[in-house]
Enzyme design. Structure first.
Site, PDB file in Angstrom:
ATOM      1  N   ASP A 201     125.560  47.950  26.057  1.00  0.00           N
ATOM      2  CA  ASP A 201     126.137  46.701  26.546  1.00  0.00           C
ATOM      3  C   ASP A 201     127.638  46.873  26.768  1.00  0.00           C
ATOM      4  OD1 ASP A 201     123.680  45.553  26.415  1.00  0.00           O
ATOM      5  OD2 ASP A 201     124.089  44.249  24.700  1.00  0.00           O
ATOM      6  N   GLU A 285     113.740  42.727  25.199  1.00  0.00           N
ATOM      7  CA  GLU A 285     112.527  43.346  24.674  1.00  0.00           C
ATOM      8  C   GLU A 285     111.744  42.392  23.780  1.00  0.00           C
ATOM      9  OE1 GLU A 285     114.434  47.854  24.545  1.00  0.00           O
ATOM     10  OE2 GLU A 285     114.609  46.517  22.810  1.00  0.00           O
ATOM     11  N   LYS A 398     108.898  44.236  28.418  1.00  0.00           N
ATOM     12  CA  LYS A 398     109.524  45.455  27.906  1.00  0.00           C
ATOM     13  C   LYS A 398     109.338  45.572  26.403  1.00  0.00           C
ATOM     14  CE  LYS A 398     114.009  47.840  28.011  1.00  0.00           C
ATOM     15  NZ  LYS A 398     115.414  47.702  28.472  1.00  0.00           N
ATOM     16  N   THR A 445     110.254  52.241  26.717  1.00  0.00           N
ATOM     17  CA  THR A 445     111.479  53.030  26.793  1.00  0.00           C
ATOM     18  C   THR A 445     111.332  54.379  26.085  1.00  0.00           C
ATOM     19  OG1 THR A 445     112.357  52.037  24.787  1.00  0.00           O
ATOM     20  CG2 THR A 445     112.854  50.930  26.851  1.00  0.00           C
ATOM     21  N   GLU A 483     111.044  53.644  31.173  1.00  0.00           N
ATOM     22  CA  GLU A 483     112.495  53.686  31.346  1.00  0.00           C
ATOM     23  C   GLU A 483     113.048  54.779  30.450  1.00  0.00           C
ATOM     24  OE1 GLU A 483     114.322  50.007  30.379  1.00  0.00           O
ATOM     25  OE2 GLU A 483     113.155  48.820  31.819  1.00  0.00           O
ATOM     26  N   LEU A 486     118.504  56.253  27.186  1.00  0.00           N
ATOM     27  CA  LEU A 486     119.907  56.660  27.230  1.00  0.00           C
ATOM     28  C   LEU A 486     120.236  57.240  28.597  1.00  0.00           C
ATOM     29  CD1 LEU A 486     120.090  58.479  23.781  1.00  0.00           C
ATOM     30  CD2 LEU A 486     120.771  56.135  24.299  1.00  0.00           C
TER      31      LEU A 486
END
Length: 579
Positions: A201, A285, A398, A445, A483, A486
């Site tokens: 973020d 998520e 997600k 992820t 996804e 990182l």
């Protein structure tokens, strides 16, 4: 989003790429690439939708919202990088001609389409598009490289910021039209969480001002840990069905927002906007905010902490305990589960021998805690599927890739996040089955990670976790998308993504592949020359699919042709961008 220690262009054909360059009346150069592009409310509200276009702002009153290539793309990439890092006040690049889409439908279904995440601050706090010239140049570059589309956060805290039921779509109108102009598809994320406080973020976008005001009046609307620490990233699911937000329930607020989005952008649904990802918790998520990085509360690889100590969650726990005939179990959540940065064996609840997680009480609590999360997801999914029914868009959810301490018996970090997954219990199958009931996509992820890259003492196992999720989605017959957790630009990570996206878990895998992959994230690093060359080859390889076993060198040679063909175009574009 999954963590690690450092937290966080259709296919290019082998035939020449047609380049058309046109000069606008302002002297700027506009260029077009022709490439093969391959994927009941207790108090009804009067809602205002503010639209911004040109120099005018209008307000409508609505009813209640029910292997690198060796040639240098350096000129183009330098311009993109400069555009990203410099605030520009010049007028936008002249409108490019529409791209010719040569790929047939059956060809478009081959392989795994790649999307790219947009910057978190693509729309600014004043509801205008951020770095317009840079955005336009970057989308053009992504399209030319074969990317299927982009993913963008549509922030609740921006659109409905000032007053409930007043929606200002501002920069999103321009941004979505820009994507449409470039022939890029869009995964739109209904972001009902705060931006800021999680991995990656880079900006702060709080929840709507009026919602935050209500949370300050009643702090129990915020997730709460056993020490009374409040988390304002997302409204506690314990009050999902209570009219605590100025006469509406949180779920009603989410549904009204999605309905208003549908009505505003209906002309783009199914053609440009092809997927709606519904945010269901921190970082978007479906999970509890059990590992908040803000203010150093949590650091990788800590186990996190349960988030069930607000009065609404507490009330639900008491009711569940009484229904189970064990009222003594309803006094509170576990108080022997350690602190955020403990390891499992530091605690009584998560230790492998005689830990509370494996006791009758532990089974009761963890079942309740995880079911509350599933019920939360189901309530929002039910609304989303009804709102976007017959609109030609897919719905996705997600799920976080919590891979640390995966090698332990208790899987403590997953448990505190709400995933009842242990060495002896599959916690991802129930999630997949819930998504299957609504035809939703399971978005996961940490696809780029390898077990050996992680700290071994924390028993991290992202590859094993991904295999478990693949198996669960196959059993539930739910499409799986991925996804990277990182930012990664190296071929090692690209190869791992390619392998994971093929979904080759067992002999029953068949022709199944991931339905999409979203690459994190569009930023100056992506447009660095070496990273960009590798990325172009990666996108091409992903779109070829699991049955094409060509070496990286061959892919790079084909991508090399693209680089040479487009070099005059990108050099001219660079001149236009820098003046």
């Amino acid at each position: 989003m999954a963590m690690s220690l450092t937290h966080q262009i259709g296919a290019l054909s082998g035939t020449p790429v047609t380049i058309e360059a046109a000069t606008t009346n302002t002297g700027e150069t506009s260029a077009t690439l022709s490439t093969s592009a391959v994927w009941k409310s207790p108090a009804p509200l009067k809602c205002k939708v503010t639209r911004t276009g040109g120099d005018k702002t209008t307000t409508d009153m609505l009813s209640p919202p029910v292997s690198p290539c060796r040639s240098p793309l350096r000129a183009d990439l330098t311009a993109a990088c400069q555009a990203f890092t410099t605030t520009m006040s010049q007028s936008d690049i002249a409108t490019e001609k529409e791209y010719a889409v040569a790929a047939k439908d059956k060809e478009a279904k081959k392989g795994v389409p790649v999307y790219v995440m947009m910057p978190l601050d693509s729309v600014k706090m004043d509801n205008t598009i951020n770095r317009r010239k840079a955005m336009n140049a970057s989308l053009l570059a992504l399209k030319s490289a074969g990317v299927e589309g982009i993913m963008m956060d549509v922030w609740w805290g921006l659109v409905e910021r000032d007053n409930p039921g007043e929606y200002n779509w501002g920069g999103y109108v321009e941004l979505l039209e820009m994507a449409h102009k470039h022939g890029l598809k869009v995964q739109a994320v209904m972001s009902f969480h705060q931006c800021g406080g999680n991995v990656g973020d880079s900006v702060t976008i709080p929840l709507p001002k009026w919602a935050v005001e209500e949370m300050h009046k009643d702090p129990d609307l915020a997730y709460t840990d056993q020490w009374g620490r409040r988390n304002f990233e997302y409204i506690s699911l314990g009050c999902d069905t209570l009219p605590v937000l100025k006469g509406r329930t949180p779920v009603q607020c989410y549904a009204d927002f999605m309905r208003a989005f549908r009505d505003q952008f209906e002309h783009l649904l199914g053609e440009t906007i092809v997927e709606i990802q519904v945010g269901m918790g921190p970082a978007g998520e479906l999970r509890y905010p059990s590992y908040p990085e803000q203010d150093g509360t949590w650091k990788f690889p800590g186990i996190g902490a349960f988030q069930c100590f607000d009065k609404y969650m507490d009330s639900s726990l008491k009711a569940a305990a009484e229904a189970a005939g064990k009222p003594e179990w309803g006094h509170s959540g576990p108080t022997d589960a350690g602190e955020y940065n403990n390891w499992p064996e530091d605690t009584q609840f998560f230790c492998k021998e005689g830990g509370g997680w494996s006791s009758s009480y532990g089974e009761f609590f963890l079942t309740w805690y995880s079911q509350m999360l599933l019920d939360h997801g189901e309530r929002i999914l039910s609304a989303a599927t009804e709102i976007f029914k017959d609109k030609g868009v897919k719905i996705s959810v997600k799920i976080a890739g919590i891979h640390w301490h995966y090698g332990t018996r208790s899987h403590a970090p997953e448990l505190t996040a709400g995933y009842y997954n242990t060495r002896f219990r599959d916690g991802y199958l129930p999630i997949a089955q819930m998504l299957a009931r609504y035809g939703a996509i399971f978005n996961f992820t940490c696809i780029e990670m390898r077990d050996q890259e992680q700290p071994q003492d924390a028993l991290c196992a992202p590859e094993k976790l991904v295999r478990q999720v693949v198996s669960a989605t196959q059993r539930a017959q739910v499409p799986l998308a991925g996804e990277n957790a990182l930012p990664r630009y190296d071929e090692h990570a690209h190869e791992q993504i390619l392998n994971a996206s093929a979904l080759n878990v067992d002999e029953n895998s068949g022709e199944r592949e991931m339905c999409a992959f979203t690459y994190l994230r569009m930023n100056p690093d992506l447009f660095q020359a070496d990273n960009w060359r590798k990325f172009v080859a990666f996108v091409k390889k992903m779109k070829e699919g699991k049955d094409v076993n060509r070496c990286w060198e061959q892919v790079e040679r084909e991508a090399e042709h693209f680089v040479h063909a487009t070099q005059p175009l990108v050099q001219e574009a660079a001149v236009a961008l820098m003046h």
